[in-house]
Design a protein around this motif. Structure first.
Motif, PDB file in Angstrom:
ATOM      1  N   PHE A  78       0.852  -1.191   0.000  1.00 60.31           N
ATOM      2  CA  PHE A  78       0.000   0.000   0.000  1.00 60.31           C
ATOM      3  C   PHE A  78       0.880   1.230   0.000  1.00 60.31           C
ATOM      4  O   PHE A  78       1.809   1.347   0.780  1.00 60.31           O
ATOM      5  N   PHE A  80       0.593   5.307   0.347  1.00 62.44           N
ATOM      6  CA  PHE A  80      -0.323   6.373   0.749  1.00 62.44           C
ATOM      7  C   PHE A  80      -0.082   7.632  -0.077  1.00 62.44           C
ATOM      8  O   PHE A  80       0.908   7.775  -0.768  1.00 62.44           O
ATOM      9  N   GLU A  82       0.659  10.475   1.191  1.00 62.96           N
ATOM     10  CA  GLU A  82       1.877  11.087   1.711  1.00 62.96           C
ATOM     11  C   GLU A  82       2.893   9.976   1.921  1.00 62.96           C
ATOM     12  O   GLU A  82       2.510   8.824   2.069  1.00 62.96           O
ATOM     13  N   ARG A  84       4.628   9.119   4.493  1.00 60.43           N
ATOM     14  CA  ARG A  84       4.469   8.457   5.799  1.00 60.43           C
ATOM     15  C   ARG A  84       5.706   7.662   6.191  1.00 60.43           C
ATOM     16  O   ARG A  84       5.605   6.514   6.654  1.00 60.43           O
TER      17      ARG A  84
ATOM     18  N   LYS B 174      -1.537   8.466  11.043  1.00 64.04           N
ATOM     19  CA  LYS B 174      -1.057   8.020   9.731  1.00 64.04           C
ATOM     20  C   LYS B 174       0.162   7.106   9.855  1.00 64.04           C
ATOM     21  O   LYS B 174       0.342   6.197   9.052  1.00 64.04           O
ATOM     22  N   LEU B 175       0.987   7.356  10.858  1.00 65.21           N
ATOM     23  CA  LEU B 175       2.139   6.472  11.053  1.00 65.21           C
ATOM     24  C   LEU B 175       1.690   5.129  11.625  1.00 65.21           C
ATOM     25  O   LEU B 175       2.228   4.078  11.278  1.00 65.21           O
ATOM     26  N   VAL B 178       0.675   2.863   8.962  1.00 65.86           N
ATOM     27  CA  VAL B 178       1.785   2.183   8.290  1.00 65.86           C
ATOM     28  C   VAL B 178       2.048   0.840   8.977  1.00 65.86           C
ATOM     29  O   VAL B 178       2.246  -0.188   8.322  1.00 65.86           O
ATOM     30  N   VAL B 181      -0.700  -1.604   7.967  1.00 66.71           N
ATOM     31  CA  VAL B 181      -0.535  -2.097   6.595  1.00 66.71           C
ATOM     32  C   VAL B 181       0.452  -3.265   6.551  1.00 66.71           C
ATOM     33  O   VAL B 181       0.267  -4.220   5.810  1.00 66.71           O
TER      34      VAL B 181
END
Lengths: 258, 280
Positions: A78, A80, A82, A84, B174-175, B178, B181
């Motif tokens: 995946f 994103f 941004e 990240r 958002k981190l 990660v 994911v």
């Protein structure tokens, strides 16, 4: 190393709100590149997040290589919008972040190959704060490919960089794809990006999103962004998008809606 | 040595020389600026006592007198005994308090329901002034090292707790995604994303907590103690020896500053990755 994606009659609504996706079907062949194009807020990203396992509780089936998606998996990469990147890790450690093997000696050949493919030769030991936006997004690409997924999902991956960098990143993405042949599903707002990258473009309708039209882009790569066929397809897509977007004014999910 | 002020981003090659000269020219200035105020105070103290004799020696002893007393105490071994007793207590209390805080904050930070169950009570306990604990700690634990170390641990616990919980709650969602994911386990998510991302807060908490440890140390040693810098202070008071009191105070200042400097160095090293405003 590339997978099939099957999206069968997928619907999704969030707890408080209206349906986001409705009865959506799409099948993507191994190594195919498909773009999802649609009015903003139509649920493109939601579909991608469902496929990655980040989002759950949908109706219908999502299959990668025949396996139903129940949780995030290393078989699905995946990227994103941004980068990240984890700011405390170097470029190299960011790239290996998703690997189960943490042993440098074992990961080094793969990392070296990825770093070379995303053209970050000299940057392996830099920290994210030392990178430009385009460089950071290249690291993010390498990171999402480090687990060698059969599918790469990309959520408007180049929308935050300038036009020239975006074109370079698109070319780079294709060059990496040509070597690794993963299946790609890409959400974008950018018609030109969709045309330059994809084998097929799925135009989605406004909320709740369904596939409104599928446009085949049967042009050989590398494509000339200004070729006559591209311009024709562009006009066609623009029209399809306009039609898809127009039902937003009367349908769900608009200030004027029900 | 690392410079205190680093540029937020790498300078372009042509700027490197300029930055280097600016940096080398600035560092000694910064240290001089920092030393100016203590030096001025020392001179004022010397002038007010030894030179102008504005104070009686049993009110404010002269710096020369304090230095002599310190030398005597050091020669007799008393100073070392008190200092090592205090350092031992402060470190033990700080270690216990900070470790507990680390564990509790991670659990509270990760879970909304645990936060709802624990945090209001902890905040209530936090608002009890340090000295209020002393009678109960003595009642429950008797006179000895246990109540003192406990008091210091209470003092060190809360700054670490408050900072780390808010640090964890400030981790960029958002981190964390990660981590999702890549299918990280809960433990790996904490270890590889949440704690590193909350590290700036944790280190601030540790620095404040260490300061609190010294504060509570003196509170602990003022009462029912036979060693330590707090005892020296009260002993000096009882024997009308302001010079001894002054030695204790100055040693506390020195130890506090040194230990904070140590943590600051750790902080600078551990947070070299941050891209934040450094002051101008």
């Amino acid at each position: 190393m590339s997978s099939t994606i099957r999206i069968e009659r997928v619907s999704k609504s969030f707890k408080a709100g209206q349906p986001v996706l409705h009865d959506l079907n799409l099948e993507i062949r191994p190594s195919e590149i498909v773009s999802l194009l649609g009015p903003s807020g139509c649920g493109k990203s939601t579909l991608l997040r469902l496929l990655s396992g980040l989002e759950r509780d949908h109706a219908g089936r999502l299959l990668v290589d025949g396996q139903e998606i129940v949780a995030p998996s290393r078989a699905v990469g995946f990227m994103f919008q941004e980068p990240r990147l984890l700011p405390w890790l170097t470029v190299r450690d960011n790239i290996t972040f998703g690997l189960q093997v943490r042993d440098r000696r074992q990961t080094e050949p793969l990392v070296r190959e990825l770093i070379e493919q995303v053209q970050l030769g000299e940057c392996a030991d830099l920290l994210p704060r030392q990178l430009s936006g385009g460089m950071a997004q290249r690291v993010a690409l390498a990171r999402s490919l480090a687990t060698q997924p059969g599918v790469l999902l990309l959520d408007e991956p180049f929308s935050a960089v300038d036009a020239l960098t975006r074109m370079r990143l698109q070319e780079l993405l294709l060059s990496v794809w040509q070597r690794r042949r993963f299946t790609m599903l890409l959400v974008t707002h950018d018609i030109d990006e969709a045309l330059y990258l994809s084998d097929r473009v799925a135009v989605l309708s406004g909320r709740p999103a369904t596939v409104r039209e599928i446009v085949h882009v049967d042009l050989p790569r590398p494509r000339d962004r200004r070729a006559q066929e591209m311009l024709q397809q562009r006009a066609h897509l623009l029209e399809a998008l306009r039609v898809a977007g127009s039902n937003q004014l009367t349908g769900y999910g608009t200030p004027f809606g029900v | 040595m690392r410079s205190n002020t680093r540029p937020a981003t790498r300078p372009a090659p042509q700027d490197v020389a300029a930055v280097e000269t600016r940096r080398t020219a600035r560092l000694p200035t910064a240290q001089l600026v920092a030393l100016a105020l203590p030096a001025a105070l020392l001179v004022a103290w010397f002038v007010a006592t030894d030179v102008a004799q504005l104070f009686r020696a049993n009110q404010l002893p002269a710096p020369t007198q304090v230095l002599r007393t310190a030398a005597d105490l050091a020669a007799g071994g008393d100073l070392f005994r008190h200092v090592s007793a205090s350092i031992g207590r402060a470190l033990a209390g700080f270690g216990i308090g900070a470790t507990l805080a680390l564990l509790v904050s991670v659990v509270v930070g990760l879970s909304k329901i645990v936060e709802q169950a624990l945090d209001p009570t902890l905040q209530g306990i936090r608002s009890v002034p340090s000295l209020a604990w002393v009678p109960f700690l003595l009642l429950w634990m008797g006179i000895g090292e246990t109540p003192r170390v406990t008091l210091i641990a209470i003092g060190a616990f809360f700054p670490v707790y408050v900072n780390l919980v808010s640090g964890i709650r400030n981790v960029d969602r958002k981190l964390v995604e990660v981590g999702y994911v890549f299918g990280l386990s809960r433990a790996d998510l904490v270890r590889r994303i949440i704690v590193p991302a909350a590290l700036p807060y944790l280190l601030t908490g540790l620095r404040v907590g260490l300061g609190q440890a010294w504060l509570f140390l003196v509170a602990a040693e003022l009462i029912a103690s036979v060693s330590g810098l707090g005892f020296m202070l009260i002993d000096g008071q009882n024997n009308a020896r302001p010079d001894i009191m002054m030695v204790s105070i100055l040693t506390l200042a020195l130890l506090g500053k040194l230990s904070d400097g140590l943590l600051r160095t750790v902080e600078r090293r551990a947070l070299a990755w941050t891209d934040t405003f450094q002051g101008r």
